[in-house]
Design an enzyme around this catalytic site. Sequence first.
Site, PDB file in Angstrom:
ATOM      1  N   GLY A  90       0.817  -1.216   0.000  1.00  0.00           N
ATOM      2  CA  GLY A  90       0.000   0.000   0.000  1.00  0.00           C
ATOM      3  C   GLY A  90       0.844   1.256   0.000  1.00  0.00           C
ATOM      4  O   GLY A  90       0.367   2.350  -0.271  1.00  0.00           O
ATOM      5  N   ARG A  91       2.116   1.079   0.336  1.00  0.00           N
ATOM      6  CA  ARG A  91       2.997   2.257   0.352  1.00  0.00           C
ATOM      7  C   ARG A  91       4.421   1.879  -0.053  1.00  0.00           C
ATOM      8  O   ARG A  91       5.390   2.516   0.367  1.00  0.00           O
ATOM      9  CB  ARG A  91       3.002   2.889   1.733  1.00  0.00           C
ATOM     10  CG  ARG A  91       3.400   1.932   2.829  1.00  0.00           C
ATOM     11  CD  ARG A  91       3.800   2.679   4.028  1.00  0.00           C
ATOM     12  NE  ARG A  91       4.068   1.767   5.132  1.00  0.00           N
ATOM     13  CZ  ARG A  91       4.601   2.144   6.255  1.00  0.00           C
ATOM     14  NH1 ARG A  91       4.930   3.389   6.430  1.00  0.00           N
ATOM     15  NH2 ARG A  91       4.818   1.266   7.212  1.00  0.00           N
ATOM     16  N   GLY A 124      -0.074   6.114   1.524  1.00  0.00           N
ATOM     17  CA  GLY A 124       1.060   5.597   0.748  1.00  0.00           C
ATOM     18  C   GLY A 124       2.405   6.142   1.202  1.00  0.00           C
ATOM     19  O   GLY A 124       3.425   5.872   0.582  1.00  0.00           O
ATOM     20  N   ARG A 174      15.029  -0.324   0.429  1.00  0.00           N
ATOM     21  CA  ARG A 174      15.523  -1.539   1.054  1.00  0.00           C
ATOM     22  C   ARG A 174      15.808  -2.607   0.016  1.00  0.00           C
ATOM     23  O   ARG A 174      15.199  -2.635  -1.050  1.00  0.00           O
ATOM     24  CB  ARG A 174      14.569  -2.036   2.133  1.00  0.00           C
ATOM     25  CG  ARG A 174      13.350  -2.759   1.645  1.00  0.00           C
ATOM     26  CD  ARG A 174      12.603  -3.351   2.856  1.00  0.00           C
ATOM     27  NE  ARG A 174      11.301  -3.862   2.494  1.00  0.00           N
ATOM     28  CZ  ARG A 174      10.314  -4.046   3.346  1.00  0.00           C
ATOM     29  NH1 ARG A 174      10.464  -3.757   4.611  1.00  0.00           N
ATOM     30  NH2 ARG A 174       9.166  -4.528   2.948  1.00  0.00           N
ATOM     31  N   ARG A 181       5.730 -13.458   0.590  1.00  0.00           N
ATOM     32  CA  ARG A 181       5.358 -13.645   1.989  1.00  0.00           C
ATOM     33  C   ARG A 181       4.422 -14.842   2.118  1.00  0.00           C
ATOM     34  O   ARG A 181       3.851 -15.288   1.116  1.00  0.00           O
ATOM     35  CB  ARG A 181       4.600 -12.402   2.486  1.00  0.00           C
ATOM     36  CG  ARG A 181       5.355 -11.110   2.267  1.00  0.00           C
ATOM     37  CD  ARG A 181       4.418  -9.979   1.865  1.00  0.00           C
ATOM     38  NE  ARG A 181       5.166  -8.809   1.402  1.00  0.00           N
ATOM     39  CZ  ARG A 181       5.598  -7.832   2.176  1.00  0.00           C
ATOM     40  NH1 ARG A 181       5.294  -7.844   3.453  1.00  0.00           N
ATOM     41  NH2 ARG A 181       6.306  -6.831   1.695  1.00  0.00           N
ATOM     42  N   ASP A 250       1.553 -11.557   6.642  1.00  0.00           N
ATOM     43  CA  ASP A 250       2.078 -10.736   5.538  1.00  0.00           C
ATOM     44  C   ASP A 250       3.463 -10.195   5.869  1.00  0.00           C
ATOM     45  O   ASP A 250       4.139  -9.647   5.000  1.00  0.00           O
ATOM     46  CB  ASP A 250       1.128  -9.571   5.220  1.00  0.00           C
ATOM     47  CG  ASP A 250       0.745  -8.783   6.460  1.00  0.00           C
ATOM     48  OD1 ASP A 250       0.181  -9.394   7.388  1.00  0.00           O
ATOM     49  OD2 ASP A 250       1.029  -7.577   6.524  1.00  0.00           O
ATOM     50  N   ASN A 251       3.886 -10.352   7.115  1.00  0.00           N
ATOM     51  CA  ASN A 251       5.219  -9.891   7.496  1.00  0.00           C
ATOM     52  C   ASN A 251       6.173 -11.060   7.716  1.00  0.00           C
ATOM     53  O   ASN A 251       7.181 -10.930   8.392  1.00  0.00           O
ATOM     54  CB  ASN A 251       5.143  -9.029   8.758  1.00  0.00           C
ATOM     55  CG  ASN A 251       4.450  -7.705   8.492  1.00  0.00           C
ATOM     56  OD1 ASN A 251       4.417  -7.241   7.362  1.00  0.00           O
ATOM     57  ND2 ASN A 251       3.882  -7.106   9.520  1.00  0.00           N
ATOM     58  N   ASP A 260       9.945  -6.125   7.443  1.00  0.00           N
ATOM     59  CA  ASP A 260       8.934  -5.174   7.920  1.00  0.00           C
ATOM     60  C   ASP A 260       9.106  -4.824   9.392  1.00  0.00           C
ATOM     61  O   ASP A 260       8.360  -5.267  10.266  1.00  0.00           O
ATOM     62  CB  ASP A 260       7.514  -5.697   7.632  1.00  0.00           C
ATOM     63  CG  ASP A 260       7.085  -5.312   6.222  1.00  0.00           C
ATOM     64  OD1 ASP A 260       7.925  -4.745   5.486  1.00  0.00           O
ATOM     65  OD2 ASP A 260       5.940  -5.575   5.857  1.00  0.00           O
TER      66      ASP A 260
HETATM   67  P1  AMP Z   1       2.705  -3.079   7.844  1.00  0.00           P
HETATM   68  O1  AMP Z   1       2.099  -2.943   9.194  1.00  0.00           O
HETATM   69  O2  AMP Z   1       3.731  -2.013   7.517  1.00  0.00           O
HETATM   70  O3  AMP Z   1       3.199  -4.443   7.551  1.00  0.00           O
HETATM   71  O4  AMP Z   1       1.512  -2.782   6.825  1.00  0.00           O
HETATM   72  C1  AMP Z   1       0.350  -3.556   6.741  1.00  0.00           C
HETATM   73  C2  AMP Z   1      -0.404  -3.184   5.493  1.00  0.00           C
HETATM   74  O5  AMP Z   1      -0.833  -1.827   5.526  1.00  0.00           O
HETATM   75  C3  AMP Z   1       0.392  -3.343   4.207  1.00  0.00           C
HETATM   76  O6  AMP Z   1      -0.481  -3.767   3.205  1.00  0.00           O
HETATM   77  C4  AMP Z   1       0.876  -1.943   3.949  1.00  0.00           C
HETATM   78  O7  AMP Z   1       1.177  -1.722   2.603  1.00  0.00           O
HETATM   79  C5  AMP Z   1      -0.319  -1.127   4.411  1.00  0.00           C
HETATM   80  N1  AMP Z   1       0.064   0.238   4.829  1.00  0.00           N
HETATM   81  C6  AMP Z   1       0.764   0.574   5.922  1.00  0.00           C
HETATM   82  N2  AMP Z   1       0.914   1.923   5.975  1.00  0.00           N
HETATM   83  C7  AMP Z   1       0.311   2.433   4.893  1.00  0.00           C
HETATM   84  C8  AMP Z   1       0.124   3.760   4.380  1.00  0.00           C
HETATM   85  N3  AMP Z   1       0.605   4.819   5.003  1.00  0.00           N
HETATM   86  N4  AMP Z   1      -0.557   3.884   3.223  1.00  0.00           N
HETATM   87  C9  AMP Z   1      -1.048   2.819   2.589  1.00  0.00           C
HETATM   88  N5  AMP Z   1      -0.907   1.553   3.005  1.00  0.00           N
HETATM   89  C10 AMP Z   1      -0.250   1.355   4.144  1.00  0.00           C
HETATM   90 MG    MG Z   2       4.062  -5.430   6.228  1.00  0.00          MG
END
Ligand code: AMP
Ligand code: MG
Length: 484
Positions: A90-91, A124, A174, A181, A250-251, A260
């Site tokens: 998502g980002r 994002g 990175r 995953r 997913d991590n 992550d």
């Molecule tokens: P994470 O906790 O970083 O592993 O993120 C979990 C999910 O949320 C993943 O699909 C990320 O891409 C999404 N995500 C986290 N932060 C953002 C953000 N600021 N904008 C869009 N998607 C996000």
């Molecule tokens: Mg993640």
Amino acid sequence: MSRFKICLDPTYTTLPASLFSKLSPTPVSEPKLIIYNQNLADELGLDLGNISEKERTHFLSGNRVPEGTTPFAQAYAGHQFGNFTVLGDGRAIVLGEFLSPAGQRFDLQLKGSGRTPYSRGGDGRAAVGPMLREYIISEAMHALGVPTTRSLAVVSTGETVYRETPLPGAILSRTASSHIRVGTFEFTSLLEDKTITEKLLHYLIERHFPEIKEKENQPLALLEAVIYQQAELITHWMRVGFIHGVMNTDNMALSGETIDYGPCAFMDSFAPDTVFSSIDHKGRYAYANQPYIAQWNIARLAESLLPLMPGKKEEVIEEAEALLNSFEPVYKTMWLSMMGSKLGLADPQKEDEKLITDLLDWMHKVKADFTNTFHQLGKAELSENELFKTDRFESWHTRWRKRLKKEPQGLDSSLSLMGTVNPAVIPRNHKVEEALTAAEQGDIEPFKRLLQAIEQPYEDGDHLLPYQAQPKQTEKVYQTFCGT
Ligand code: AMP
Ligand code: MG
């Protein structure tokens, strides 16, 4: 498009189109390079040295995409704190893949690079603090000998991101052996076309598990390989007192790398129920739970692979379950060997377990520092530590020394073994927070000093003293935040 050339040909985009979306990063207004990892660039043969710093910064911010590069965001799903959700980058955007001089394939990914089709309600973007946190912890993990994604750079964007408060925006670049995953397989199993799962499986095997290419039952062989891979990874985490904090499916990367870094942190005082993440209310991802969670996550992978396993459904499930149950003994064996090495035992046996758990129980009771206790035990002369001056510790110490006498290679060899697995320094959370706070206010120097301190964590020296002390009561950090 920039004229600067770098070969980032992706193989991932040869997979079915439902697994990714091709798109470029969203440009940012005023990118500035905060930190650049020249050593990593050299190691991986990423030749960004012959372009101007301005051009390099534009590249690492996603503002300039080199000619011939086709960036993409990956689709995936995942169980977040036990609940299934469809997710995706998502980002983050993978700029592409490259081969290191050793011929190993890596992804180069930008995190915080703008919205994608998987952003849901998110912006994002990412903030300076959390991206520098990922940078320092991932580099520390690498230095500690733990498989991990690496950090190439952090660029500030000149833009503000809005979380609880307005924060300076940043993009992390990175490198990772891949970004496949457990959640990527969970995503394919939603698609009701098992050929997609099959293609992903073949791709994963080709990239990470070539040794099982010839196996008859590849999904089962993969499951077995992942059990060993993840048991080994978690054993490393337990060795250095690392708490990931968000072990959602997913991590969990099937490259076997830690991935992550969100609200992760290293433990100071030993306590098996330690949790830092502000969102982990029930302690699901506490230090001592990590192996069980890894097994739980692998069970989700197994479910996604079941349709590919040959045979009758009930038999296939039974076989997969039996394999999943092997995680515990596999992990237990690795843990015993690791903990034995932390105490200088080259080949610990079942009967040594009590010596280990008695020490851990004592450490828990007296709130002994996890890193410092093992580091001090590894010295020829026992250090001046008030905690060591009790009958309970002394009697344990006598038992341990007696046991060490039975080691065939002698005491020196035991102490040098301990020196290779017990770090002298870790990035303590209060030091990390201190460095991040300064960096957010424009002073990167404390961050650079911390980075230097954790580069060779098994080599002790006076320069490490400020980084070795446990936090004072007022410095203790009880909670960490994702910052997403
Ligand atoms: P994470 O906790 O970083 O592993 O993120 C979990 C999910 O949320 C993943 O699909 C990320 O891409 C999404 N995500 C986290 N932060 C953002 C953000 N600021 N904008 C869009 N998607 C996000
Ligand atoms: Mg993640």
